[in-house]
Design an enzyme around this catalytic site. Structure first.
Site, PDB file in Angstrom:
ATOM      1  N   GLY A 283      55.410  60.701  38.029  1.00  0.00           N
ATOM      2  CA  GLY A 283      54.453  60.299  39.052  1.00  0.00           C
ATOM      3  C   GLY A 283      53.374  61.347  39.202  1.00  0.00           C
ATOM      4  N   SER A 284      52.922  61.528  40.457  1.00  0.00           N
ATOM      5  CA  SER A 284      51.689  62.279  40.678  1.00  0.00           C
ATOM      6  C   SER A 284      51.775  63.757  40.329  1.00  0.00           C
ATOM      7  CB  SER A 284      51.270  62.143  42.132  1.00  0.00           C
ATOM      8  OG  SER A 284      51.213  60.789  42.464  1.00  0.00           O
ATOM      9  N   THR A 285      52.982  64.338  40.200  1.00  0.00           N
ATOM     10  CA  THR A 285      53.026  65.751  39.820  1.00  0.00           C
ATOM     11  C   THR A 285      52.355  65.941  38.459  1.00  0.00           C
ATOM     12  OG1 THR A 285      55.288  65.282  39.165  1.00  0.00           O
ATOM     13  CG2 THR A 285      54.994  66.620  41.111  1.00  0.00           C
TER      14      THR A 285
END
Lengths: 588, 166
Positions: A283-285
């Site tokens: 995801g956004s990491t």
């Protein structure tokens, strides 16, 4: 003739006739005498050799006597200990007695089986009786008895019951570091973790093997993760604390975990290593890497805007933001609000080949380098098309292990040079030497990009999605991530993986803290949210506020103007859109 | 007669003596070896005991166990970032020293009383000014049941106090 004359004559005659015989005897005696004196000389020489040459002189010279080899040989049989960086035992071998039976010597199996099942817990009557009736001369009844059990069996006085000395592997810390240390079989064979990958070395015995783990940090991490998993009723999780400078893993925990003393009762879920073996869509990491790639390769101005007003359509796929900002966003805003559309556009700008190479340089497309065997191979698209580049830019369509994320992001924030995680303490280095295994010679991004990324990650904590991770005085920076799990080939909105990757102190990052929670469910306190900012960020904040005083790191309270993220503030347009931002990706 | 020549006697006695020496040396070696073996097995046993005790020590010092023990028995809390002070000068000045620092009183020798004092000298130098010191204050110790319980526990565990029932 008188008798005397006769005698004299006879004597003379004897003298005369035996003269040569006497001479011969005399000669022989001399020969034997010589022979014996030669032997005595040899014995004497040997005595001098043994006492003086071999006995006294070496002692005078101070060399070690040959006998001292024996205790070492005894030690060889013991499997070496595993200790943490402070010398706390993680695994040790103890001598125990194991009970076996020689059925030929047992006259009354019924009586012996009854007595055994009554005195020793864990011995079942029927099973033992069956074993005692076999034709074999050697049958294990129970391995690794306690001293008390052994005493009770000795009291029975049964000649057919005998003991063999064995070594039992003991894990004093229990579940605490189960996945990294691993476990071993009853025969002393390493089956997982360090026990498996260093099996040969450990079996040789000798000096204990020191790991980079710190059992205190391990406890803090496990405690906070346990709390979070309980609070959000999650399935499990993974947590890592890493020294960004040396790459040493200070703590790594995978929940649910198991007791390495008794791995046979553990479920596959418990045995599974979420830290290195499990691969997940981060995801956004992942936006850390696509943003770093953009800043490093294209060198854009931070004020450059990306239009996120409408969902991005590529072929059959639509990429949209969960809470759209509906306006053009600057680079810091895209990062702070975790906009999928913005990151996808960034990926598009970087280009397919460049982004793929960037990920590959960071080691995201190969199994992570770590000294245990349980390593998962990242799942990346076999053929990178443009859509893969767009989704990979915000962490979908590519699966990596949590350790991948931590080590790759550490490489970026520590100044732009590659760091490789390690689990084995280099003792020469630990004694104040320079870090030799992690040469600063593989550059991934420039110093300037590294500094920009540190600013951006600090901004996420001061103004963005990870405000709950902030610990005053330690300048935490980081990035949240919320990914939807794929169930039956489709993204399931209810099943999320929420994570937070934090670093502190952000002006010169030293420690990385990563928390990932599997399938958290929103609570009343989190207003139903189960995103990285609500689930993992507070846990990381709690870990940092516990570990920093323990490690003796001084807090430095700074004013807003001195904060690392302050220079990015002019690029933020609107301050009302702050807080828990959901970032999702759906396929249609 | 001829058998008991001096040289024969000498050789015989020498061989007997060396034989006896050899025997006694062999015996000594055997004894020393058995002592050595006993010592060695004792060392091995001791090492084994040390291993067991080390394992037990680290088992009893597991962080979660210590945390629970401290929580239940002591008035200590984990250090928090707010409680860290990098500089002692920043510490709040609220702790009254248990024993206030006191200047040693100046002893005036007896003959000083008759000493002639020069006129120019100031009056004050002869007799020291007595400045009243602040009254020593004991920092208030918390008196809570937990502390008493811990003291009681300590007393019970000390064998001299007749406690300690294993």
């Amino acid at each position: 003739m008188s008798i005397v004359t006769r005698l004299r004559k006879s004597r003379l005659r004897i003298d005369g006739s035996k003269r040569s015989a006497l001479d011969m005897a005399h000669g022989r005696l001399t020969l034997i005498g010589l022979g014996f004196s030669l032997l005595y000389l040899m014995v004497g020489a040997r005595v001098v050799d043994l006492t003086v040459l071999q006995g006294v002189l070496p002692r005078l010279n101070g060399s070690v006597a040959e006998r001292t080899l024996e205790p070492e040989l005894q030690q060889m049989a013991l499997r070496a200990d595993i200790i943490d960086r402070n010398g706390v035992l993680l695994a040790t071998s103890l001598e125990t007695a194991s009970l076996y039976a020689d059925p030929a010597l047992i006259s009354d199996p019924l009586r012996v089986a009854t007595a055994l099942s009554q005195t020793v817990p864990g011995i079942v009557y029927g099973d033992t009786l069956e074993k005692l009736q076999r034709k074999s001369r050697f049958i294990w009844l129970k391995r690794n008895l306690t001293p008390e059990e052994q005493y009770r069996i000795l009291e029975l006085g049964e000649p057919g019951l005998q003991f063999q000395t064995e070594y039992k592997r003991i894990y004093p810390q229990g579940e605490l570091s189960a996945h990294m240390v691993g476990y071993s079989s009853v025969d002393g064979q390493g089956l997982a973790g360090v026990e498996r990958s260093f099996d040969k070395l450990l079996a040789k015995g000798g000096k204990p093997l020191a790991l980079t783990l710190d059992i205190r940090l391990q406890h803090i991490l496990r405690r906070e993760m346990g709390k979070t998993i309980h609070e959000f009723n999650a399935k499990g999780g993974a947590g890592i604390i890493m020294d960004v400078v040396s790459g040493e893993i200070l703590a790594a925990t995978s929940l649910p975990d198991f007791d390495p003393q008794n791995p046979s009762v553990a479920t596959p879920d418990q045995l599974f290593n979420n830290i290195t073996l499990g691969v997940y869509e981060p995801g956004s990491t992942m936006k850390i890497f696509s943003t770093a790639a953009l800043l490093d390769l294209k060198n854009p101005s931070l004020g450059m805007t990306f239009d996120t007003t409408k969902p991005l359509k590529v072929g059959r796929h639509t990429i949209h933001d969960y809470h759209p900002e509906n306006r053009p966003l600057t680079i810091p805003e895209v990062f702070m609000h975790s906009s999928n559309i913005g990151s996808a556009l960034m990926g598009q700008m970087v280009g397919t080949e460049a982004l793929k190479n960037f990920y590959s340089d960071l080691g995201m497309l190969d199994p992570v380098t770590i000294e245990i065997a349980e390593k998962g191979r990242p799942l990346a698209p076999a053929q990178w098309r443009e859509i893969n580049t767009l989704t990979a830019a915000f962490g979908h369509g590519i699966s990596v292990s949590p350790l991948h994320i931590v080590s790759a992001a550490s490489s970026i924030v520590r100044g732009g040079t590659l760091v490789k995680p390690t689990l084995i303490l280099n003792e020469a280095q630990a004694k104040g030497g320079k870090n030799a295994t992690n040469h600063d010679d593989i550059r991934i991004v420039s110093q300037q990009t590294s500094h920009r990324m540190r600013q951006l990650m600090r901004l996420v904590v001061t103004d963005g999605t990870a405000k709950k991770a902030d610990v005053p005085g330690y300048n935490v920076g980081g990035k949240t991530g919320t990914a939807e799990k794929i169930v039956n080939g489709r993204y399931d909105r209810q099943k999320k993986i929420s994570s937070f990757l934090g670093f502190f102190p952000m002006e010169a990052p030293r420690y990385a803290v990563f928390i990932m929670v599997d399938e958290p469910k929103g609570t009343k306190q989190s207003y139903g949210y189960a995103t990285g900012g609500w689930v993992a960020a507070p846990a990381a904040g709690a870990v940092i506020s516990s570990m920093a005083p323990l490690l003796g790191i001084e807090p430095h309270l700074t004013d807003d103007e001195d904060d690392l993220s302050f220079t990015l503030k002019p690029y933020l347009h609107d301050k009302k859109h702050q807080g828990g931002q959901l970032a999702t990706f759906t396929t249609e | 007669m001829k058998i008991f020549k001096l040289s024969t006697l000498l050789a015989l006695s020498l061989s007997v003596a060396s034989g006896a020496m050899l025997f006694s040396t062999a015996q000594k070696v055997q004894q020393t070896e058995s002592v050595l073996n006993r010592a060695r097995s004792a060392v091995a046993q001791e090492q084994q005991t040390i291993r067991v005790l080390r394992a037990e020590w680290d088992y009893l010092n597991r962080p979660d166990r210590l945390e629970a023990l401290v929580k239940n028995n002591l008035e200590l809390a984990p250090a928090k970032p707010e409680t860290l002070q990098p500089d002692t000068a920043d510490l709040p000045n609220v702790f009254v020293p248990f024993v206030p620092a006191r200047k040693p009183a100046r002893i005036i020798p007896e003959d000083a009383l008759v000493k002639t004092v020069p006129v120019s000298s100031p009056e004050g130098e002869l007799l020291p000014q007595t400045v009243p010191l602040p009254k020593p204050q004991m920092p208030e110790m918390p008196q809570e049941p937990a502390r008493d319980q811990f003291q009681k526990l300590l007393n019970d565990l000390t064998p001299a106090n007749g406690g300690d029932k294993p």
